[in-house]
Structure formats: C-alpha cells, structure tokens
Design an enzyme around this catalytic site. Structure first.
Site, mmCIF file in Angstrom:
data_model
loop_
_atom_site.group_PDB
_atom_site.id
_atom_site.type_symbol
_atom_site.label_atom_id
_atom_site.label_comp_id
_atom_site.label_asym_id
_atom_site.label_seq_id
_atom_site.Cartn_x
_atom_site.Cartn_y
_atom_site.Cartn_z
ATOM 1 N N PHE A 151 -2.345 -0.031 0.242
ATOM 2 C CA PHE A 151 -1.412 0.194 1.263
ATOM 3 C C PHE A 151 -1.528 -0.905 2.243
ATOM 4 O O PHE A 151 -0.648 -1.197 3.005
ATOM 5 C CB PHE A 151 -1.316 1.530 1.665
ATOM 6 N N LYS A 175 1.629 -3.414 -9.759
ATOM 7 C CA LYS A 175 1.893 -2.161 -9.392
ATOM 8 C C LYS A 175 1.527 -1.641 -7.988
ATOM 9 O O LYS A 175 0.100 -1.764 -7.636
ATOM 10 C CB LYS A 175 0.844 -1.200 -10.518
ATOM 11 N N GLU A 178 1.981 3.212 -3.857
ATOM 12 C CA GLU A 178 3.148 3.938 -3.613
ATOM 13 C C GLU A 178 3.370 4.259 -2.314
ATOM 14 O O GLU A 178 4.762 4.948 -1.957
ATOM 15 C CB GLU A 178 3.338 5.076 -4.566
ATOM 16 N N SER A 228 -9.663 1.558 -2.575
ATOM 17 C CA SER A 228 -11.008 2.429 -2.210
ATOM 18 C C SER A 228 -12.195 2.363 -3.407
ATOM 19 O O SER A 228 -11.778 1.930 -4.431
ATOM 20 C CB SER A 228 -10.930 3.752 -2.088
ATOM 21 N N CYS A 283 -9.707 -4.083 5.214
ATOM 22 C CA CYS A 283 -11.150 -4.114 4.641
ATOM 23 C C CYS A 283 -12.194 -4.817 5.298
ATOM 24 O O CYS A 283 -13.326 -4.765 5.104
ATOM 25 C CB CYS A 283 -10.928 -4.340 3.265
ATOM 26 N N GLU A 384 -16.755 5.270 4.797
ATOM 27 C CA GLU A 384 -15.776 4.531 5.262
ATOM 28 C C GLU A 384 -14.702 5.280 6.143
ATOM 29 O O GLU A 384 -14.152 6.419 5.357
ATOM 30 C CB GLU A 384 -15.123 3.850 4.178
HETATM 31 P P1 NAD Z 1 -6.471 3.564 -2.983
HETATM 32 O O1 NAD Z 1 -7.715 3.560 -4.045
HETATM 33 O O2 NAD Z 1 -5.975 5.069 -2.522
HETATM 34 O O3 NAD Z 1 -5.333 2.886 -3.695
HETATM 35 C C1 NAD Z 1 -5.196 1.725 -4.387
HETATM 36 C C2 NAD Z 1 -4.314 1.515 -5.609
HETATM 37 O O4 NAD Z 1 -4.781 2.509 -6.430
HETATM 38 C C3 NAD Z 1 -2.706 2.313 -5.363
HETATM 39 O O5 NAD Z 1 -1.836 1.256 -5.956
HETATM 40 C C4 NAD Z 1 -2.836 3.833 -5.809
HETATM 41 O O6 NAD Z 1 -1.681 3.821 -6.602
HETATM 42 C C5 NAD Z 1 -3.915 3.416 -6.906
HETATM 43 N N1 NAD Z 1 -4.539 4.615 -7.319
HETATM 44 C C6 NAD Z 1 -5.211 5.631 -6.275
HETATM 45 N N2 NAD Z 1 -5.832 6.611 -7.049
HETATM 46 C C7 NAD Z 1 -5.740 6.340 -8.180
HETATM 47 C C8 NAD Z 1 -6.423 6.659 -9.216
HETATM 48 N N3 NAD Z 1 -7.182 7.956 -9.174
HETATM 49 N N4 NAD Z 1 -6.182 6.357 -10.728
HETATM 50 C C9 NAD Z 1 -5.434 4.975 -10.590
HETATM 51 N N5 NAD Z 1 -4.986 4.517 -9.691
HETATM 52 C C10 NAD Z 1 -4.977 5.126 -8.496
HETATM 53 O O7 NAD Z 1 -6.695 2.758 -1.539
HETATM 54 P P2 NAD Z 1 -5.674 2.507 -0.308
HETATM 55 O O8 NAD Z 1 -5.818 3.849 0.333
HETATM 56 O O9 NAD Z 1 -4.285 2.105 -0.953
HETATM 57 O O10 NAD Z 1 -6.275 1.366 0.338
HETATM 58 C C11 NAD Z 1 -7.156 1.461 1.230
HETATM 59 C C12 NAD Z 1 -8.423 1.244 0.584
HETATM 60 O O11 NAD Z 1 -8.581 -0.272 0.176
HETATM 61 C C13 NAD Z 1 -10.032 1.233 1.552
HETATM 62 O O12 NAD Z 1 -10.951 1.622 0.861
HETATM 63 C C14 NAD Z 1 -10.302 -0.277 1.799
HETATM 64 O O13 NAD Z 1 -11.391 -0.644 2.467
HETATM 65 C C15 NAD Z 1 -9.581 -0.991 0.718
HETATM 66 N N6 NAD Z 1 -9.532 -2.117 0.585
HETATM 67 C C16 NAD Z 1 -10.246 -3.108 0.243
HETATM 68 C C17 NAD Z 1 -10.072 -4.508 0.384
HETATM 69 C C18 NAD Z 1 -11.193 -5.463 -0.147
HETATM 70 O O14 NAD Z 1 -10.805 -6.920 -0.230
HETATM 71 N N7 NAD Z 1 -12.305 -5.226 -0.521
HETATM 72 C C19 NAD Z 1 -9.032 -5.104 0.830
HETATM 73 C C20 NAD Z 1 -7.967 -3.989 1.247
HETATM 74 C C21 NAD Z 1 -8.316 -2.630 1.066
#
Ligand code: NAD
Length: 491
Positions: A151, A175, A178, A228, A283, A384
C-alpha cells in the site's frame, strides 16, 4: 448522494467487471469511502494469464527498440497528469501532496531506465572458442510475469517492475494492494492510451485468493513481490515450490548511528524526515537511532524539538508535513506498540498517540513519537512498527553501535552520520544491510541501481530496478555454433 464506483480489472486491452465480493477503499484522513475494490477470484487471474500468453507470441519478437516506444508515451502522459495522480495517491494513501509527487517522479525514473533496454538486454560472445566455433549468450524474455505490490507507494512500486518486464519482451500482470487500488487504475488508464498490443499488460484487483491463484498458475513464470516479511516468505516459498522465479522484498527495522562528530543540526533534520516522512510508512524509514558517546544529549534535544513541532493533518491541505497512517487498524497497532515500549522500560519522550486533527475527527492520525532508552533485546527493538515512531538507543563506541545495527534480523538499510571518513568506511564495510547511507537517512537507490534489501528484508537473489530487473526478466540462452564453408575448408 453519489454512488460508490466499483473498480474494474484490465484484461486483454479492455476494462471488465469481476464477479466477486468487494472491499471499500477508504481515505485514511477523512474516512470517506472512495470506491469499492473487487477481490478477484482465480477465474480472473486465469483470464489475465490467457490474454498474456496469447500476446506473448508476437510481443517477444517485436524488436526491443520498438518495444520501448510506448514507454516514452507513458512518461509524457504521467508528467501531463501528475497533479491528478498525486491527488489520488494522497486521497487513498494519506501522504502529503509533495510526497505523492516525489513518488511519481521515482516511478518515472524507472520508465527512463527501462527505455535503455535495447542496450541493457545485450548478451556477450566469443569468436573461435575452438577453431571455427563461436559462442554467444542471448537474453530472452521469461514469458508471462506478475507483480504483487503493497500500500505504501501505490504508484511507484508497480513501476519498479512493469516497464522492465515489458521492454524485455514479457507480458505482465499487476495485482496492486487492495487498500490503494486507485493509483493503479490511473496508471492503467494512461497505459490504455500508449499503443501497447492487447494482452501485454493486465491489472487484476484482489487479495489473498487472487495472489494464490497467481502463485499456482502454470503459465505465470516469475513473481515480483513487495510487502511485509511474513507474506514475502510465504510468496517466495509457494512461488519457488511451483518452479517460478521469485524476488520478494519484505519489511524492515532501519537503524541509524549518530557519532559525536556529526553535524547535529543536519543529522536531526534529515533523520526526522526519514522517521516521520510518509508517516513512517516507508520501507527505508529510520526507526532506530543509536547515538554514540557524547552525541546523545545534543541529538536527543534536537530530534525531540523537530518531532513535537511537525504539522500533522490531511495531505491535501496546505502546510501539512505529515498525513495519517493507512487505517484505523494500523493506528491501533502502532499505539499498542508504543505502549509495549513503555512496558519494556522505554521513556516516552514525545507521545503522538491520540492526536486529534481539527476537521478530521475520523482520520487515522498518529503524531511523531520518540521513545528513549529502548531495550536493545526487547520486542519493540525487533518489531517493525511502520508508523512515525523513532526508538532511541545509546552506545559507548562505534563497534558497539555497529554490533547493535547488525543484531537486526532485517537488512533493508543502515545509515551513519559522521564527519569521519574512517568511521564511515568501517561502517560501510561492516554493516549487514543492503542499502547504506552516509550522512543520508533514506538511501533509496536510483532506478539504475538495485534496491538491495538483505536478510529478512529480501527473499531471492536478483533485486528490483536497473540491471537486476533486466536479469530477473530474462533467461540466458547460450549458443555454440560452427559454420563449415568452402572458405574455411581451403584456408
Ligand atoms: P502486505 O504484506 O500486507 O501486503 C502486500 C501485498 O500482499 C498486497 O498486495 C496484499 O494484497 C498481498 N497479501 C497480503 N497478505 C497476503 C497473504 N496472506 N497471501 C497472499 N498475499 C497477501 O504489506 P502492506 O501492508 O501492503 O505494506 C507494508 C509492508 O511492505 C511493510 O512491511 C513494509 O516494510 C513493506 N515494504 C517493503 C519494501 C521493500 O522494498 N523492502 C517497500 C515497500 C514496503
């Protein structure tokens, strides 16, 4: 009352409705519902993969110099629509308009780098590896590839992947998160105008079920993921078990060291921008500051002043320096973690909990927060937070500070503030993180460098952006060839 728009998917060059349950997309500052996003079932992923497979046959044979032409149009269209896109990012994600514009700019830089793919995709060769025999290495597209994005950078992160993938001759499925699907809708509205053949790019909205369908689809050959750490691990395991390539960027807990010889005004200002910019939801946000020796007092006073005076509010309003976090659920989680820090013995130097913003009573606001004397081995030090919270720790030597940095299970970034070249060099060599800053606190790699997370911040080997992106999206083919001829026989 205006009806709430239900978002569509973009498959085979056309927008279409998905027959699925939907979630509200909520503005985190106003709590207004902006749209409804469908949680697409496996059938939508299958349709997207089929369209991509159909387009792939012709697209992979289009010369690279022709494949990049639509990218120039995309860059121009994004620039022409930057105000509208920035407003959408701010509305659905909460960051300030200036932060939204900066994110768009970083996305454009990836389009610019991908426009160099006719050069970047070149292979190499040797003449006469044996008499009359030559050997060549070519790069060919992998096939149909997909990206699943988070997000916090709804416009930029899809552009870490899409331009490289298609310029290398692949067909692509996105994808998006959401929570923030509207920025991708804007991107695909523009993509619809750049003359790509139908099926080269697809947008499929959804959640876990949609992602699982992508992970299990036999025609999707590679997955790029950002989100994450637990989800990154899950996606990496399932994708690779299914024989796919995967590059999965995860979470972070980013440490910054401040030595007594640092320019303290600069260090405090830059570190505050890192810890509280984008409401701490980057991040690469600094989340732990480790002061060494006498740096402690000067630094702590300065950072506490900056944190207390930062203007929090709705990102569309003038003068606002920090917006809300993404949701009420996220606000509650962050506030609980601040409470946990106190239970573990930390001192709450600046408390941003329960911040009300006039005119936005339902917004998910957390103001900048600083916890001092955070226990290095405690849960707060390991978890985190992904919010505007900075933990302070103290050490007596550079070695001790570097050991604290290296005890981190993540490795997305680590930074140092100092005027000593020798200390900076020692840190650069010894710190176990993939993105390093020296007198910089958001060491975001330019698009022509890889975004190099380490440890639990990354699962895979080739990272996003630049040459790594080109390698991830291509397979190497080695050709050994001999051409007997009249000329070689008589020579
Ligand atoms: P998230 O892991 O909740 O979701 C990311 C994506 O995965 C979304 O598209 C979501 O629909 C999907 N998703 C979520 N749960 C899932 C599951 N159980 N099975 C399959 N798909 C699933 O992350 P978020 O809250 O959207 O973003 C924040 C996180 O992203 C933080 O931990 C941040 O550190 C990380 N981040 C990392 C970087 C990097 O470059 N390392 C960059 C940006 C964000």
């Amino acid at each position: 009352m205006t009806a709430i728009v239900r978002l569509n998917n973009y498959i085979a060059g056309a927008w279409r409705a998905a027959d699925a349950e939907a979630l509200p997309v909520v503005n985190p500052a106003t709590a207004e519902t902006l749209a409804e996003v469908p949680l697409s079932p496996a059938a939508e992923v299958a349709a997207a993969a089929e369209a991509a497979m159909t387009a792939l046959r012709a697209w992979r044979r289009v010369p690279a110099g022709d494949r990049i032409q639509p990218l120039f149009k995309l860059k121009a269209l994004i620039e022409a629509n930057i105000d509208d896109i920035a407003r959408t990012i701010t509305e659905e994600c909460g960051k300030t308009l200036a932060e939204s514009r900066a994110e768009i700019q970083r996305g454009i830089e990836n389009i610019e780098v991908a426009a160099g793919i006719p050069s970047l995709i070149q292979g190499y060769n040797n003449e006469d590896i044996a008499r009359g025999i030559d050997e060549h290495m070519f790069r060919q597209p992998v096939g149909v590839v997909a990206a699943v994005t988070p997000f916090n950078f709804p416009f930029m992160i899809p552009l870490w992947y899409l331009p490289y993938a298609i310029a290398c001759g692949n067909c692509f499925i996105l994808k998006p998160s959401e929570k923030v699907p509207l920025s991708s809708q804007k991107l695909f509205d523009l993509i619809d105008q750049i003359g790509l053949p139908q099926g080269v790019v697809q947008l499929v909205n959804g959640g876990k079920e949609t992602v699982d369908a992508i992970l299990d689809h036999p025609d999707i050959r590679a997955i790029s993921f950002v989100g994450s750490t637990p989800v990154a691990k899950y996606i990496y395991s399932r994708a690779t078990a299914n024989g796919k390539r995967a590059q999965c960027q995860g979470g972070a807990k980013n440490p910054v060291i401040i030595l007594p010889d640092a320019d303290m005004d600069m260090a405090a200002k830059i570190l505050a921008d890192s810890a509280f910019g984008c409401a701490g939801q980057r991040c690469l946000a600094a989340s732990v500051a480790v002061t060494v020796g006498s740096a402690r007092q000067e630094f702590v006073e300065r950072i506490a002043d900056i944190a207390s005076s930062r203007k929090v509010g709705y990102g569309l309003d003038a003068g606002v320096e920090m917006g809300p976090v993404i949701s009420q659920q996220s606000r509650e989680r962050i506030e609980q973690l601040i409470g946990l820090g106190r239970q573990e013995g930390a001192e709450l130097l600046v408390d941003g909990r329960g911040r009300a913003v006039a005119g936005y009573a339902a917004g998910s606001f957390v103001a900048p927060t600083i916890l001092d004397h955070v226990a290095p081995g405690g849960e707060l030090a390991r978890t985190e937070i992904f919010g505007p919270v900075l933990s302070l720790m103290h050490s007596e030597s550079v070695d001790e500070a570097i050991a604290m940095v290296n005890s981190n299970r993540y490795g997305n970034m680590a930074c140092i503030f100092t005027s000593s070249g020798a200390a900076a060099r020692k840190f650069r060599v010894e710190a176990r993180a993939g993105n390093i800053g020296v007198n910089i606190a958001v060491p975001a790699p330019m698009a022509y460098f890889p975004f190099s997370g380490w440890n639990e911040s990354f699962f895979g080997d080739l990272h996003a952006q630049g040459r790594h992106g080109v390698e991830f999206y291509t397979e190497t083919k080695v050709v050994v060839e001999r051409w007997p001829s009249e000329w070689s026989r008589t020579f």
